[in-house]
Write a protein that holds these residues in place. Sequence first.
Motif, PDB file in Angstrom:
ATOM      1  N   ASP A 165       0.567  -1.322   0.334  1.00 48.62           N
ATOM      2  CA  ASP A 165       0.494   0.331  -0.001  1.00 48.62           C
ATOM      3  C   ASP A 165       0.445   1.737  -0.269  1.00 48.62           C
ATOM      4  O   ASP A 165       0.287   2.193   0.016  1.00 48.62           O
ATOM      5  N   ASN A 166       2.097   1.444   0.365  1.00 44.86           N
ATOM      6  CA  ASN A 166       2.915   2.587   0.283  1.00 44.86           C
ATOM      7  C   ASN A 166       3.985   2.460  -0.703  1.00 44.86           C
ATOM      8  O   ASN A 166       4.406   3.484  -0.393  1.00 44.86           O
ATOM      9  N   ILE A 167       3.809   1.637  -1.710  1.00 42.76           N
ATOM     10  CA  ILE A 167       4.925   1.648  -2.672  1.00 42.76           C
ATOM     11  C   ILE A 167       3.889   2.322  -3.739  1.00 42.76           C
ATOM     12  O   ILE A 167       2.812   2.013  -4.636  1.00 42.76           O
ATOM     13  N   ASP A 168       4.889   3.355  -4.671  1.00 45.00           N
ATOM     14  CA  ASP A 168       4.221   4.399  -5.182  1.00 45.00           C
ATOM     15  C   ASP A 168       4.799   3.145  -6.670  1.00 45.00           C
ATOM     16  O   ASP A 168       3.146   3.099  -7.360  1.00 45.00           O
ATOM     17  N   TRP A 169       5.317   2.696  -7.185  1.00 45.13           N
ATOM     18  CA  TRP A 169       5.685   1.973  -8.396  1.00 45.13           C
ATOM     19  C   TRP A 169       6.218   0.709  -8.118  1.00 45.13           C
ATOM     20  O   TRP A 169       7.230   0.475  -7.163  1.00 45.13           O
ATOM     21  N   PHE A 170       6.065  -0.708  -8.982  1.00 44.01           N
ATOM     22  CA  PHE A 170       6.779  -1.244  -8.861  1.00 44.01           C
ATOM     23  C   PHE A 170       7.446  -1.789 -10.441  1.00 44.01           C
ATOM     24  O   PHE A 170       7.263  -1.539 -11.631  1.00 44.01           O
ATOM     25  N   VAL A 171       8.491  -2.091 -10.146  1.00 40.44           N
ATOM     26  CA  VAL A 171       9.625  -1.827 -11.902  1.00 40.44           C
ATOM     27  C   VAL A 171      10.106  -3.016 -11.479  1.00 40.44           C
ATOM     28  O   VAL A 171      11.792  -3.290 -11.550  1.00 40.44           O
ATOM     29  N   PRO A 172      10.030  -4.340 -12.413  1.00 39.27           N
ATOM     30  CA  PRO A 172      10.675  -5.670 -12.858  1.00 39.27           C
ATOM     31  C   PRO A 172      11.411  -5.642 -13.981  1.00 39.27           C
ATOM     32  O   PRO A 172      10.958  -4.732 -14.178  1.00 39.27           O
ATOM     33  N   HIS A 173      12.390  -6.629 -14.040  1.00 38.97           N
ATOM     34  CA  HIS A 173      12.822  -6.649 -15.120  1.00 38.97           C
ATOM     35  C   HIS A 173      11.951  -7.126 -16.235  1.00 38.97           C
ATOM     36  O   HIS A 173      10.595  -7.553 -15.931  1.00 38.97           O
ATOM     37  N   SER A 174      12.030  -6.162 -17.424  1.00 42.10           N
ATOM     38  CA  SER A 174      10.595  -6.536 -18.674  1.00 42.10           C
ATOM     39  C   SER A 174      11.054  -7.079 -19.399  1.00 42.10           C
ATOM     40  O   SER A 174      11.837  -7.518 -20.496  1.00 42.10           O
ATOM     41  N   ALA A 175      10.912  -8.451 -18.984  1.00 44.28           N
ATOM     42  CA  ALA A 175      11.179  -9.913 -19.789  1.00 44.28           C
ATOM     43  C   ALA A 175      10.104 -10.381 -20.293  1.00 44.28           C
ATOM     44  O   ALA A 175      10.329 -10.296 -21.508  1.00 44.28           O
TER      45      ALA A 175
ATOM     46  N   ASP B  39       9.178   8.853  -4.377  1.00 41.49           N
ATOM     47  CA  ASP B  39       8.547   8.205  -4.656  1.00 41.49           C
ATOM     48  C   ASP B  39       9.104   7.111  -3.755  1.00 41.49           C
ATOM     49  O   ASP B  39      10.388   6.633  -4.065  1.00 41.49           O
ATOM     50  N   GLN B  40       8.250   6.016  -3.339  1.00 42.75           N
ATOM     51  CA  GLN B  40       9.238   4.547  -3.261  1.00 42.75           C
ATOM     52  C   GLN B  40       8.979   3.338  -4.442  1.00 42.75           C
ATOM     53  O   GLN B  40       7.685   3.320  -5.037  1.00 42.75           O
ATOM     54  N   ILE B  41      10.069   3.047  -4.670  1.00 45.90           N
ATOM     55  CA  ILE B  41       9.246   1.506  -5.665  1.00 45.90           C
ATOM     56  C   ILE B  41      10.325   1.122  -4.913  1.00 45.90           C
ATOM     57  O   ILE B  41      11.393   1.057  -4.132  1.00 45.90           O
TER      58      ILE B  41
ATOM     59  N   THR C 235      18.704 -16.304 -11.102  1.00 45.10           N
ATOM     60  CA  THR C 235      19.761 -15.587 -10.098  1.00 45.10           C
ATOM     61  C   THR C 235      18.943 -14.174 -10.250  1.00 45.10           C
ATOM     62  O   THR C 235      18.605 -13.918 -11.007  1.00 45.10           O
ATOM     63  N   HIS C 236      18.648 -13.650  -8.963  1.00 47.23           N
ATOM     64  CA  HIS C 236      17.509 -13.065  -8.775  1.00 47.23           C
ATOM     65  C   HIS C 236      17.766 -11.819  -8.038  1.00 47.23           C
ATOM     66  O   HIS C 236      18.981 -11.838  -6.225  1.00 47.23           O
ATOM     67  N   ALA C 237      17.358 -10.445  -7.478  1.00 47.87           N
ATOM     68  CA  ALA C 237      17.691  -9.092  -7.100  1.00 47.87           C
ATOM     69  C   ALA C 237      16.775  -8.203  -6.475  1.00 47.87           C
ATOM     70  O   ALA C 237      16.448  -7.585  -7.922  1.00 47.87           O
ATOM     71  N   GLY C 238      16.568  -7.518  -5.794  1.00 54.88           N
ATOM     72  CA  GLY C 238      15.924  -6.408  -5.537  1.00 54.88           C
ATOM     73  C   GLY C 238      16.386  -6.088  -4.399  1.00 54.88           C
ATOM     74  O   GLY C 238      16.583  -5.496  -3.417  1.00 54.88           O
ATOM     75  N   LEU C 239      15.086  -4.059  -4.653  1.00 55.10           N
ATOM     76  CA  LEU C 239      15.829  -2.908  -4.092  1.00 55.10           C
ATOM     77  C   LEU C 239      14.068  -2.721  -3.807  1.00 55.10           C
ATOM     78  O   LEU C 239      13.461  -2.182  -4.439  1.00 55.10           O
ATOM     79  N   LEU C 240      14.553  -2.088  -2.734  1.00 53.35           N
ATOM     80  CA  LEU C 240      13.241  -0.864  -1.869  1.00 53.35           C
ATOM     81  C   LEU C 240      13.654   0.352  -2.089  1.00 53.35           C
ATOM     82  O   LEU C 240      14.814   0.572  -1.618  1.00 53.35           O
ATOM     83  N   ILE C 241      13.652   1.783  -3.045  1.00 54.45           N
ATOM     84  CA  ILE C 241      13.789   2.604  -3.206  1.00 54.45           C
ATOM     85  C   ILE C 241      13.454   3.934  -2.588  1.00 54.45           C
ATOM     86  O   ILE C 241      11.759   3.943  -3.493  1.00 54.45           O
ATOM     87  N   LYS C 242      13.819   4.952  -1.698  1.00 56.31           N
ATOM     88  CA  LYS C 242      13.460   5.932  -2.412  1.00 56.31           C
ATOM     89  C   LYS C 242      13.619   6.820  -3.321  1.00 56.31           C
ATOM     90  O   LYS C 242      15.456   7.155  -2.898  1.00 56.31           O
ATOM     91  N   TRP C 243      13.296   6.825  -4.238  1.00 58.59           N
ATOM     92  CA  TRP C 243      13.219   7.505  -5.339  1.00 58.59           C
ATOM     93  C   TRP C 243      14.276   9.080  -5.333  1.00 58.59           C
ATOM     94  O   TRP C 243      13.489  10.406  -4.462  1.00 58.59           O
TER      95      TRP C 243
END
Length: 331
Positions: free
Chosen positions: A244-254, A305-307, A317-325
């Motif tokens: 609910d607090n995430i503004d945008w989700f940016v996954p790898h565009s496979a 924005d939180q993304i 392999t995989h990796a993710g980050l929660l970032i404040k833009w």
Amino acid sequence: MSISKARITAIGSYAPKHILTNSDLEALVETNDEWITQRTGVKERRIASKEEFTSDLCIQAVANLVHTYNQTIDDVDMIIVATTTSDFNFPSVACLVQDHFNIKGTGAMDLNATCAGFAYALHLANGLVTARLNRKVLVIAGETMSKVTDYTDRNTCILFGDGAGAVLVEYDEHDPSFISSHMGTNGGGGIHVYRSGLSEVMQGIPLQGCGNIVQNGREVYKWAVRTVTEGTTQLLEQSQTTWDNIDWFVPHSANLKMIESICAKVNFPFEKTLHSATYNGNTSSASIPLSLHTAVQQNKLKYGDQIIIYGFGSGLTHAGLLIKWGIKNLT
């Protein structure tokens, strides 16, 4: 919770001029626009010329960053390039970028985590800057996937395109970008997507492809949906927040169908995802920065924005980050 002291301060990107549409592919393999669009969401992809290589795309992306944000990069003290399609086995693409811009006193390295490469490179840059081993890191992701794509294989050639993106990560203890991170590896699944090289077998299985990409799309799809769902849950739990607090989700565009499946699993609106697949195809490590920069240009992505970004690919392999833009909006 993060103790980051690093902020993303600028972004740039570049895609080659030549466009390969779905209609163009109909002349190469047995396929059509409707079939490709329904299964992948890809309409076209950018293709590097014979004289254009990954270093050229990366240099253009950095030049775009410098021009757009009026940035100085003479004081960059580390260059990290995420790529699987380097111009040479060595020297690295990062060294070629350093030479072009004549950046003195900087380290330079390439990082190969395939489609998760940009997330891995950001994770590394954050660590280096937060530890005060570096103060200003140039993170680049660039790929010329068209040079390793088999255009007789309709299962893979419909997907891949070329492009590059770049960001600056700088020391900032008062306004850091990085909140939480998560990564992992399933080396046993490497046989499902690979590019053959010196070895002729993997896990006792003969390899195909003669240096081009080979992919078992069904297996990769199932792994990615499950893994990204679990990984994003870990990111949120680490930071004690929710979708609910995430503004945008940016996954790898496979593949847009894959992204839709992930969004359905985590109950996040597909409309709040940022992707680059429709007009760039799958650009491996470059897909996330291309998505981010497009969103900046469209005035979607705003400072603060939180993304969540999440890369996944061969390895597995995989990796993710929660970032404040952290990039201030241009006026």
